[in-house]
Scaffold this active site. Structure first.
Site, short mmCIF file in Angstrom:
data_model
loop_
_atom_site.label_atom_id
_atom_site.label_comp_id
_atom_site.label_asym_id
_atom_site.label_seq_id
_atom_site.Cartn_x
_atom_site.Cartn_y
_atom_site.Cartn_z
N TYR A 114 4.73 4.30 -0.67
CA TYR A 114 4.75 3.13 0.43
C TYR A 114 6.21 3.06 1.12
O TYR A 114 6.43 1.99 1.39
CB TYR A 114 4.32 2.08 -0.30
CG TYR A 114 2.88 1.94 -0.95
CD1 TYR A 114 1.56 2.48 -0.22
CD2 TYR A 114 3.06 2.04 -2.43
CE1 TYR A 114 0.58 2.59 -1.06
CE2 TYR A 114 1.82 2.32 -3.29
CZ TYR A 114 0.66 2.37 -2.43
OH TYR A 114 -0.48 2.71 -3.22
N ARG A 132 8.97 -2.51 2.39
CA ARG A 132 8.65 -3.26 1.21
C ARG A 132 9.54 -4.45 0.91
O ARG A 132 8.76 -5.37 0.55
CB ARG A 132 8.62 -2.05 -0.03
CG ARG A 132 7.63 -1.08 0.19
CD ARG A 132 7.60 -0.17 -1.05
NE ARG A 132 6.83 -0.81 -2.24
CZ ARG A 132 7.27 -1.23 -3.13
NH1 ARG A 132 8.78 -1.14 -3.53
NH2 ARG A 132 6.73 -2.00 -4.13
N GLY A 174 -1.50 5.39 -7.69
CA GLY A 174 -0.53 5.87 -6.49
C GLY A 174 0.88 5.78 -6.83
O GLY A 174 1.69 6.64 -7.14
N CYS A 193 16.57 -4.79 15.64
CA CYS A 193 16.83 -6.12 16.13
C CYS A 193 15.49 -7.10 15.61
O CYS A 193 14.51 -7.14 16.65
CB CYS A 193 16.83 -6.01 17.67
SG CYS A 193 18.29 -5.38 18.31
C1 PLP Z 1 -3.85 1.61 -3.22
C2 PLP Z 1 -5.05 1.91 -3.97
C3 PLP Z 1 -4.88 2.31 -5.22
C4 PLP Z 1 -3.35 2.90 -5.73
O1 PLP Z 1 -2.63 1.85 -5.96
P1 PLP Z 1 -1.09 1.92 -6.93
O2 PLP Z 1 -0.76 0.54 -7.10
O3 PLP Z 1 -0.35 2.58 -5.92
O4 PLP Z 1 -1.36 2.45 -8.05
C5 PLP Z 1 -5.99 3.08 -6.20
N1 PLP Z 1 -6.99 2.59 -5.43
C6 PLP Z 1 -7.37 1.98 -4.49
C7 PLP Z 1 -8.92 2.04 -4.26
C8 PLP Z 1 -6.52 1.73 -3.72
O5 PLP Z 1 -6.85 1.19 -2.47
#
Ligand code: PLP
Length: 404
Positions: A360, A302, A265, A332
């Site tokens: 994110y 984050r 991701g 706040c």
């Molecule tokens: C969140 C998630 C990812 C991606 O994680 P990244 O750190 O953004 O690469 C991949 N597989 C599953 C099942 C996840 O929950």
């Protein structure tokens, strides 16, 4: 870290669309995706973008246009992916802790499914038997990832079926003659050490002989990206080399060559994104000078949630003298983005840009303090396109039912 949009491009976008605004650079997404496909050239590997990082439908469509597949964490993400035009065969639903009715819905939509509990596996077996090939999400009992909050494969984690419960898994499979197509593990996020993936493969190789119809090993996501100078990215070329060697050393005892899936991701969309904010207030308190921007953890959680580091630059005064600032938001609640950060002299009205805001970022934003969610802009082929309008006052009341 690489910076793909110039200060003047970002400034123009801020002026045209207002702030705070999330900006995504399409060609950076493409470059990250191509790093993966290039590294794994010659291996039977498929990439599924873990879309929970950023689900704007235009991003999904763009990622689809690159030839990438998509991994989903909820049935609504599955529906968004199908809406964006992904074929069901290119959609994967890797869930955790979900109600069985979502699995039934995913099955009816024809997408790939990884099941992460014995209870849902049992229900799936009872209903579909051998008719629908399915994956199992296993917990390898490996500690990995940037910190405990983003570590998912260790022996106290809620994710997946613990590998030590293999005999229970096999019982369910046998009882219902399940067709197990995939074994999945996802050990966490921000995994720099590629040996973690090799360790994961080794855990799986021990149990593969029990899965006669297996076609896929899904190693999840979690590749690390650099957040500051001298930070390292997961070495994808080394990963590809080690994965290749590992599979060469362990031919599938069931005869069939296994395909490998990954679900990155952050790696695909972190670096493409920028959050542009504007300084509302400078507050010199003697010890600390606060630069208060027109955003907060309602837009980028984050730093407060994971202690994540985001590089910040003052694009309005890049030649200004460097001074120390604590960058905070306007809600706040304590919403510090950065403590004691060196920035070019900040003046009220200046634009401060947060880097690595693609993954994110918007996705975890909220309307806390009844503030609007930011607009989103996609820069593609040099053109800035608005892909989400900033909230308006009516959006805050949209789902409220006024009964008094
Ligand atoms: C969140 C998630 C990812 C991606 O994680 P990244 O750190 O953004 O690469 C991949 N597989 C599953 C099942 C996840 O929950």
């Amino acid at each position: 870290m690489s910076q793909h949009l110039s200060h003047s491009q970002l400034k123009n976008i801020a002026e045209q669309f207002g702030t705070p605004v999330y900006v995504y650079h399409a060609e950076t997404i493409k470059a990250q995706y191509q790093k993966l496909t290039t590294a794994f050239t010659g291996q039977d590997v498929k990439i599924f973008y873990a879309c929970k990082a950023l689900t704007n439908v235009n991003i999904l469509k763009y990622i689809k246009s690159l030839g990438c597949n998509v991994d989903c964490s909820s049935i609504n993400e599955v529906k968004l992916a199908l809406h964006a035009g992904f074929a069901p065969a290119n959609v994967l639903y890797t869930s955790n802790g979900i109600a069985f009715c979502e699995i039934e819905e995913a099955q009816s939509l024809g997408v790939n499914i990884n099941i992460d509990s014995l209870s849902n596996l049992e229900k799936f077996g009872k209903k579909y038997g051998h008719s629908y090939p399915v994956g199992i999400r296993l917990r390898p009992n490996i500690m990995a990832g940037g910190n405990l909050k983003i570590s998912t494969g260790h022996d106290k984690s809620k994710f997946g079926i613990p590998v030590n419960q293999l005999s229970d898994v096999l019982c369910v499979i046998e009882k219902h003659n399940l067709h197990i197509h995939t074994l999945h593990i996802h050990t966490g996020s921000e995994i720099k050490d590629v040996d973690v993936f090799v360790k994961g493969i080794e855990v799986l190789f021990d149990i593969i002989p029990s899965f006669k119809e297996l076609q896929v090993i899904d190693l999840g996501g979690g590749f690390k990206v650099p957040y500051k100078k001298n930070d390292h990215e997961t070495d994808i070329d080394l990963l590809a080399q080690k994965v290749g060697e590992s599979f060469a050393d362990h031919p599938n005892p069931n005869g069939r060559p296994l395909q490998v899936w990954f679900e990155p991701g952050k790696f695909i969309v972190s670096d493409c994104g920028y959050l542009i904010t504007q300084v509302n207030v400078l507050k010199d308190t003697g010890d600390v000078t606060f630069a208060g921007v027109n955003s907060g953890f309602n837009h980028l959680i984050r730093p407060m949630f994971y202690d994540a580091y985001h590089q910040i630059e003052n694009i309005s005064n890049p030649a200004g003298e460097e001074k120390h600032y604590t960058v905070t938001g306007n809600i706040c609640e304590t919403d510090t983005f950065a403590w004691d950060r060196k920035l070019n002299e900040v003046r009220e009205g200046d634009y401060l840009v947060f880097y690595n805001a693609g993954a994110y970022g918007f996705e975890m934003s909220s309307n806390f303090n009844s503030r609007f969610k930011p607009a989103e802009v996609l820069v593609k082929d040099g053109e800035a396109l608005m892909i989400r309008k900033r909230d308006e006052f009516d959006d805050l009341l949209k789902n409220q039912v006024e009964v008094l």
